[in-house]
Design a protein around this motif. Sequence first.
Motif, PDB file in Angstrom:
ATOM      1  N   SER A  51       0.803  -8.199  -3.755  1.00  0.00           N
ATOM      2  CA  SER A  51       0.676  -6.803  -3.306  1.00  0.00           C
ATOM      3  C   SER A  51       0.229  -6.694  -1.859  1.00  0.00           C
ATOM      4  O   SER A  51       0.705  -5.850  -1.103  1.00  0.00           O
ATOM      5  N   PHE A  52      -0.688  -7.581  -1.479  1.00  0.00           N
ATOM      6  CA  PHE A  52      -1.273  -7.475  -0.148  1.00  0.00           C
ATOM      7  C   PHE A  52      -0.193  -7.548   0.933  1.00  0.00           C
ATOM      8  O   PHE A  52      -0.136  -6.733   1.853  1.00  0.00           O
ATOM      9  N   ILE A  53       0.702  -8.521   0.762  1.00  0.00           N
ATOM     10  CA  ILE A  53       1.709  -8.722   1.796  1.00  0.00           C
ATOM     11  C   ILE A  53       2.728  -7.578   1.794  1.00  0.00           C
ATOM     12  O   ILE A  53       3.230  -7.165   2.839  1.00  0.00           O
ATOM     13  N   VAL A  54       3.003  -7.021   0.609  1.00  0.00           N
ATOM     14  CA  VAL A  54       3.921  -5.880   0.554  1.00  0.00           C
ATOM     15  C   VAL A  54       3.297  -4.686   1.271  1.00  0.00           C
ATOM     16  O   VAL A  54       3.961  -3.970   2.025  1.00  0.00           O
ATOM     17  N   ALA A  90       4.530   0.894  -2.686  1.00  0.00           N
ATOM     18  CA  ALA A  90       4.398  -0.549  -2.496  1.00  0.00           C
ATOM     19  C   ALA A  90       3.916  -1.203  -3.788  1.00  0.00           C
ATOM     20  O   ALA A  90       4.460  -2.231  -4.221  1.00  0.00           O
ATOM     21  N   LEU A  91       2.917  -0.608  -4.426  1.00  0.00           N
ATOM     22  CA  LEU A  91       2.351  -1.213  -5.632  1.00  0.00           C
ATOM     23  C   LEU A  91       3.327  -1.141  -6.796  1.00  0.00           C
ATOM     24  O   LEU A  91       3.568  -2.132  -7.496  1.00  0.00           O
ATOM     25  N   LEU A  92       3.934   0.037  -6.989  1.00  0.00           N
ATOM     26  CA  LEU A  92       4.907   0.190  -8.071  1.00  0.00           C
ATOM     27  C   LEU A  92       6.068  -0.789  -7.880  1.00  0.00           C
ATOM     28  O   LEU A  92       6.505  -1.460  -8.818  1.00  0.00           O
ATOM     29  N   GLY A  93       6.538  -0.868  -6.645  1.00  0.00           N
ATOM     30  CA  GLY A  93       7.674  -1.741  -6.351  1.00  0.00           C
ATOM     31  C   GLY A  93       7.337  -3.197  -6.610  1.00  0.00           C
ATOM     32  O   GLY A  93       8.131  -3.943  -7.196  1.00  0.00           O
ATOM     33  N   THR A  94       6.147  -3.607  -6.194  1.00  0.00           N
ATOM     34  CA  THR A  94       5.750  -4.996  -6.426  1.00  0.00           C
ATOM     35  C   THR A  94       5.752  -5.299  -7.920  1.00  0.00           C
ATOM     36  O   THR A  94       6.237  -6.344  -8.360  1.00  0.00           O
ATOM     37  N   PHE A  95       5.236  -4.360  -8.690  1.00  0.00           N
ATOM     38  CA  PHE A  95       5.178  -4.565 -10.142  1.00  0.00           C
ATOM     39  C   PHE A  95       6.581  -4.751 -10.712  1.00  0.00           C
ATOM     40  O   PHE A  95       6.871  -5.736 -11.386  1.00  0.00           O
TER      41      PHE A  95
END
Lengths: 530, 357, 352
Positions: free
Chosen positions: B52-55, B299-304
């Motif tokens: 997540s951090f990098i996204v 970003a968070l939803l997409g990473t998931f």
Amino acid sequence: MAHEYLLEMRGVSKHYHGNYVLKGVDLKVKAGEILGLVGENGAGKSTLMNILFGMPVIHTTGGYEGEVRLAGETVRFANPGEALSAGIGMVHQEFMLLPGFSIAENIKLNREPLIPTTLSRFLGTRLSKVDMPRVRGDARRALDTIGLGIDEMLPVLGLPIGFMQFIEVAREVDKSGVRVLVFDEPTALLTESEAGQLLAALKRIASSGVAVIFISHRLEEVLTICDNITVLRDGEVVTTTPSAGATLTMIAELMVGRQTKRPPLGERTVEPSDDDIVLELYNLEVDMPGEEVRGVSLAVRRGEILGIGGLAGQGKVGLSNGIMGIFPARGSVKKDGLEIPLNRPGEAYKHGIAFLSEDRKGVGLILDRSIEYNISVVATLTKGDFLKRLPIGAAIRDRKTATAYAEGAIEDLDIRCTGPTQRLRHLSGGNQQKVCVARALALKPEVLLVSEPTRGIDVGAKEKILDLLTGMNRQQGVTIVLTSSELAELRRVCDRIAIIYDGRLVDILSPDDSNAKFGLAMAGKKVSEA
Amino acid sequence: MEAKPKRSLRLFIRDNGVPIMFLALCGLGVVASGKPLGFLLQETIGRMARNSFIVLSLVVPIVAGLGLNFAIVLGAMAGQAGLIAVAEAKVTGLAGIFTAIAVSFPLALLLGWGAGSIMNKAKGREMIAGMILGFFMNGVYMLVFLFGAGTILPIKDPKMILPQGYGLRNTVDLQVIKWALDNLLKVRLGPVSLPLATFAATALLTWGISKLFSTKLGQDMRAAGQDMRIAEVAGIQVDRTRMVAMLISTVLAAIGQILFLQNIGTLNVYDSHGQTGTFAIAALLVGGATVTKATVGQALLGTFMFHLLFIVSPYAGQNLLGSAMVGEYFRAFVAYAVIAFSLALHSLQRGKMAIRR
Amino acid sequence: MSLRERVSKSVSDLGLPRLTVILFLVSLFIVGGIQGVPLGDLVNSSIGRFSMNALLTISMVPAIQCGIGPNFGLPVGIIAGLIGLVLSMEMGFTGFPGFMVASALGLSLGAVFGVLYGHLVNRVKGQEMMVGTYVGFAVVSGMCMFWLLMPFRHPRLIWTLGGEGLRVTISLSDFFSNVLDNLLAIKIGAIKFPTGLVLCVGLIAALYRLFEYTRAGIAMDLAGQNEQFARAAGINVERMRVTGTAMSTAMGALGIIFYAQSYGFVQLYTAPLMMAFPAVAAVLIGGASPKTASISNALVGTLLFQTLLAITVPVSQSVISGDISEIIRLIVSNGMVLYALTRGPGGGNNGS
């Protein structure tokens, strides 16, 4: 107060390379006064305002003479920032609004009230928090000042054009300490009722003690809201008069003002007449942004030079662009009675019509190619000239004939260059324009549409271009439709001059008609012969 | 009044086409994989924690109008340089993590400054310039670690240096800092264990980014992101604002890569950063972000979702087509296709706007 | 003009990176000479690499001329060529006929793909390079599934035991490796000149030069030079862009077939992923910009770039006993593209 006028410009002169565009201009505005500033295109209005704002273009070309006084003190702004902080504001013709920001954020753009934070104390003010409630409050107050009851938190995207102009005004009003406000054609894009509202807002702003300079081509508006009117012509103040007592005709006449003697042009064997029409427009509408044509019917006589005049933004430029299919058009265009299909670029060429565009750098020239290429390419593409057939059947470009033709044109048109292979980028504006003329000649047109042929060209080249055009007309019998913002130029070479206002044809005048007639026509008023 | 919910539903679908499509794809993948949900959740959460951090490091340049920052690879390289230093110096645990961040910080600033300068010169072509810059710097990176390590750079550990006496080996063991952050605070929740400290770092960044956007700097970024010319006329220093955005993004990417690799535990010196940009960008876009708009939530939803699909693809390929490889190719295809689609959509919309004007 | 002015003018005409490449090349030759690297091998490998890669670089010319800029979507064409190669082999063709079948299939597929790709690119004006890159990537990775799943039967194409789908690298030795290279090949000492291949590339280059002078060619070039101008002269700019893109894609298809017969292997799966970049870099090194390119830019650029790569291998091995050519390739090619991108406005969009 010790000083009568808030802003005074005294004896301001400005020249570009020895060419004086302003000659000893005086301009005075009191606090709370609305001053109208009128004049033809090129009369010097924008140069005057550039001086007031300390624009870089003034300083890089040698500054100006004379003095500018603000509240009795001589000022000389080195850049627009200084002018802004001295309390001089301007509402531009184009909107400087960010579509994704709310109205309030746009009004306070880069002037947001800030709240310091822990970080901002160490790392600079840019890490301060934006004080949103105050952004809202300030914006609300500015909107109320100009009488606009819209929700300040709405995004700008999707607002009607009229509102955007009001937001621009509100932004200037909000700037603390604004003392002089310049409005440059603020009503140009507004509907009638919106314009009325804006003018009311303007009066309100003035009555709060701001000196307002109102630049407009709409003379009625100038007469209704201004206290005084300054008329500029050819870089000089013709008069400054109270608007009470002034009439439309009077202002119009003062604006145009010069009576030039027409130098004799060559004789013709057959005089053009309405019995022999070569090009006929019927109800032509063109969607050219900023130059919309809203229904023009016009008949062009074979062999004449027809001028198309009018102020910038009124639609005169749209006419030829519509005929050529460069911008979307409706209506009908007939050449020798044959319909030319609209919206299909290239069709007009096939009917023997050629076009010299006002947008030389865009539509007119391929800067990185040779003179020879620029002269011949359109003829090759539209008519298949300058081609040779190979034994295998394919037809390819024949550089030899194209070069020979270009050499002839360089000679005839006096194009200053090292030879036909020189790239266009290295030529001066005037010589580039001559290349455009040569290209039009290469098409051997019956009708030539010419748009602003002398714009941005030095005086000598200007004469040469006009001579070339009249020569083509007299010797080869080419019919010319000449669109120009310079009325003097039109009156010098044209047989008739059609004046366009608000996208419509106002009148067709003779070049010898009175100044008042031209002035009024350009302000949209037709003088009926009585 | 009754028609209203229906219309807003349609609008909702139209505005969120990519995430909805992806959700459906994930759903199908989960069913086809035949794996228990607990297992998938555990895997996905682990990957979320480390990715997540990098996204999130991509969000700031998007808002500032630089588009998708393909140059975060530079940040990842800086992060890896920090890790290599830590592995050589044998700084263990959390101290190792912080040392790695400290070493990579100036490097990331330098690289970010370079990237920012190039992007200010390539206005309107920032994305392609960023991508090519990534490839270019990859060459420089290889040059430095293949020939500089052991000669110019004081790296002595024989386990890291190639037998010839210089040049880094392909893999560097990161045992010294492996799971240093993940294991700091681990909570078991049924079948799933949560690396809370890593999530806390992500949460801190989320909070920081949202704070940034409420500052004057954030406001300037948003203004420059919408229209550089208008922002410039209003007196905003556009180039400097864009530069700051690039610096922030590159530094965050460096930290992100360090957090990512402390979870993995080994560094593939010449490979680990290769797909960093592509996968982070694809993840962000899957969450519904576009070239011009991105939020922390997206970003968070997409990473998931992106990582859920990453996990289920090979299993689904095995179950449906008898080949796990298909699944692996499929996920690479999805990553590239999502980016291609978003880029195309972006310029389509821009074209339409231009016509309307 | 004084000598100094002349030097500074030719430097600015060449551009800094091109000059760097040339100087670098010269210094490598000198170092190679001192280290005693055999010149014959160098010339051989330089000619070989040049003729293998030339058509792929030439494929950039119609793309740049029609206005879409360097064709970063070249993998679309390469995939078409690969399908042609694999189908020809699957059908059992060998030797020159096999090569011809592959070329015919590759060219026609390339043209079809190119038209489709051209229509896509027309919708994304201003972002052609970026969209092209990722469409290329997506097509290559999508095709990986195709190679894996399609029921190919030929034993030389598929894994003999255990594996699934087509092999990653297929040897052409039983099919048509070097058929063009060996055609009329001339041997002078250690140097083998691939006459057939060079002639074919030369023929295509000459035909394209001829096309440039036809009305259609002039119209296509004008569409790329100045869209508004072209439109005003009645040219259908969109169709010209599709034409140029299709030509570029078809050349890319044929280019990979030329490449493969010379190399002796067909590389499938992720191999085509990055193949656009050396071609783009080569044409830029040859003097092209994202807005203008010529056949001679492509030829000169390929010669410079491939010679540089060819010479790096033995010279670096002799000096530092390691292969630095991959790093040089990354730095030089991407550095060149980066330089072109950061210079001047525009790039397929007429700057607006």
